[in-house]
Design an enzyme around this catalytic site. Structure first.
Site, PDB file in Angstrom:
ATOM      1  N   HIS A  89       3.735  24.268 -35.815  1.00 39.35           N
ATOM      2  CA  HIS A  89       3.568  23.626 -37.110  1.00 39.35           C
ATOM      3  C   HIS A  89       2.774  22.339 -36.912  1.00 39.35           C
ATOM      4  O   HIS A  89       3.145  21.280 -37.402  1.00 39.35           O
ATOM      5  CB  HIS A  89       4.932  23.321 -37.736  1.00 39.35           C
ATOM      6  CG  HIS A  89       5.740  24.534 -38.064  1.00 39.35           C
ATOM      7  ND1 HIS A  89       6.984  24.457 -38.653  1.00 39.35           N
ATOM      8  CD2 HIS A  89       5.493  25.855 -37.916  1.00 39.35           C
ATOM      9  CE1 HIS A  89       7.469  25.675 -38.827  1.00 39.35           C
ATOM     10  NE2 HIS A  89       6.581  26.538 -38.383  1.00 39.35           N
ATOM     11  N   TYR A 100     -16.406  24.599 -27.644  1.00 40.08           N
ATOM     12  CA  TYR A 100     -15.103  24.933 -27.082  1.00 40.08           C
ATOM     13  C   TYR A 100     -14.205  25.667 -28.067  1.00 40.08           C
ATOM     14  O   TYR A 100     -13.387  26.501 -27.672  1.00 40.08           O
ATOM     15  CB  TYR A 100     -14.441  23.672 -26.526  1.00 40.08           C
ATOM     16  CG  TYR A 100     -15.224  23.152 -25.355  1.00 40.08           C
ATOM     17  CD1 TYR A 100     -15.068  23.720 -24.096  1.00 40.08           C
ATOM     18  CD2 TYR A 100     -16.179  22.160 -25.531  1.00 40.08           C
ATOM     19  CE1 TYR A 100     -15.832  23.287 -23.026  1.00 40.08           C
ATOM     20  CE2 TYR A 100     -16.952  21.732 -24.462  1.00 40.08           C
ATOM     21  CZ  TYR A 100     -16.773  22.284 -23.212  1.00 40.08           C
ATOM     22  OH  TYR A 100     -17.546  21.875 -22.158  1.00 40.08           O
ATOM     23  N   HIS A 133       3.094  29.958 -31.743  1.00 36.00           N
ATOM     24  CA  HIS A 133       3.073  29.566 -33.159  1.00 36.00           C
ATOM     25  C   HIS A 133       3.633  28.161 -33.269  1.00 36.00           C
ATOM     26  O   HIS A 133       4.723  27.878 -32.771  1.00 36.00           O
ATOM     27  CB  HIS A 133       3.911  30.539 -33.986  1.00 36.00           C
ATOM     28  CG  HIS A 133       4.201  30.072 -35.380  1.00 36.00           C
ATOM     29  ND1 HIS A 133       3.218  29.606 -36.232  1.00 36.00           N
ATOM     30  CD2 HIS A 133       5.373  29.982 -36.073  1.00 36.00           C
ATOM     31  CE1 HIS A 133       3.773  29.267 -37.393  1.00 36.00           C
ATOM     32  NE2 HIS A 133       5.073  29.476 -37.315  1.00 36.00           N
TER      33      HIS A 133
END
Length: 211
Positions: A95, A120, A93
């Protein structure tokens, strides 16, 4: 791969993501699922660029801390992807700027937040879902991801950032990088009527690469 090697790999990939500006400050988190059902995951408020292998959190199969520092507060979103994607071996995860920007656009399709711009993104990421905004660490984000029923390995958290599951740590990181580059391409070509892969081209990619 041994637990020691996995700890080193988390630090190595985390440093690479941080140094390339893909997740600033102490944002972002990484987890890897272990054979006994437990996890290794990055600590809360830790910069991915300065991780210490010995301080990586070790959780048991019930998500209790066994050793290391206090784990990331984003446990619910990692847990939801592992629960709904049995093949997942790692979750990343971030940002990252362009993916976060895309998550803010009003016209985004929640079922396919990024268009099929390249083969891709289809091969490494698949269709990216968008889930509504939740306060970071809110268990409800896990419920939102579970609501996708495991159909997406990559999810955009609205106004927050992307989360990707992969069969291995390397696969999850590479998919995350592809997602961010596709988000960048999408923003660069937004409003320019870019040529997307046609349905026939998409079918050819799916047939050849089993996506």
């Amino acid at each position: 791969m041994s637990e020691s090697a996995l700890r080193e790999a988390i630090c190595r990939f985390g440093r690479s993501l941080f140094e390339r500006g893909l997740t600033p400050g102490s944002s972002g988190n990484i987890s890897v699922r272990l054979e006994d059902g437990g996890w290794l995951c990055t600590p809360t408020d830790a910069s991915l660029g300065f991780l210490d292998p010995a301080r990586i959190a070790r959780l048991d199969a019930n998500r209790r801390l066994v050793s290391g520092d206090k784990p990331t507060k984003e446990i619910p979103l990692h847990d939801a992807l592992y629960d709904t994607r049995p093949e997942a071996g790692a979750v990343v995860h971030l940002h990252s700027t362009h993916a976060v920007a895309v998550s803010m656009l009003p016209e985004i399709d929640p079922a396919e937040a990024l268009p099929p711009l390249t083969p891709y993104v289809m091969m490494r990421v698949g269709k990216v879902a968008l889930v509504p905004f939740h306060v970071p660490g809110d268990p409800a984000v896990g419920d939102a991801i579970r609501g996708l029923a495991g159909k997406h390995s990559a999810v955009l958290l609205a106004n927050h950032g992307p989360v990707v599951a992969g069969t291995s740590l390397q696969a999850a990181v590479f998919a995350m990088e592809e997602l961010e580059e596709t988000a960048k391409l999408h923003l660069l070509t937004r409003g320019l009527n870019p040529r997307l892969l046609t349905p026939e081209q998409q079918a050819a990619v799916r047939a050849k690469f089993g996506v």
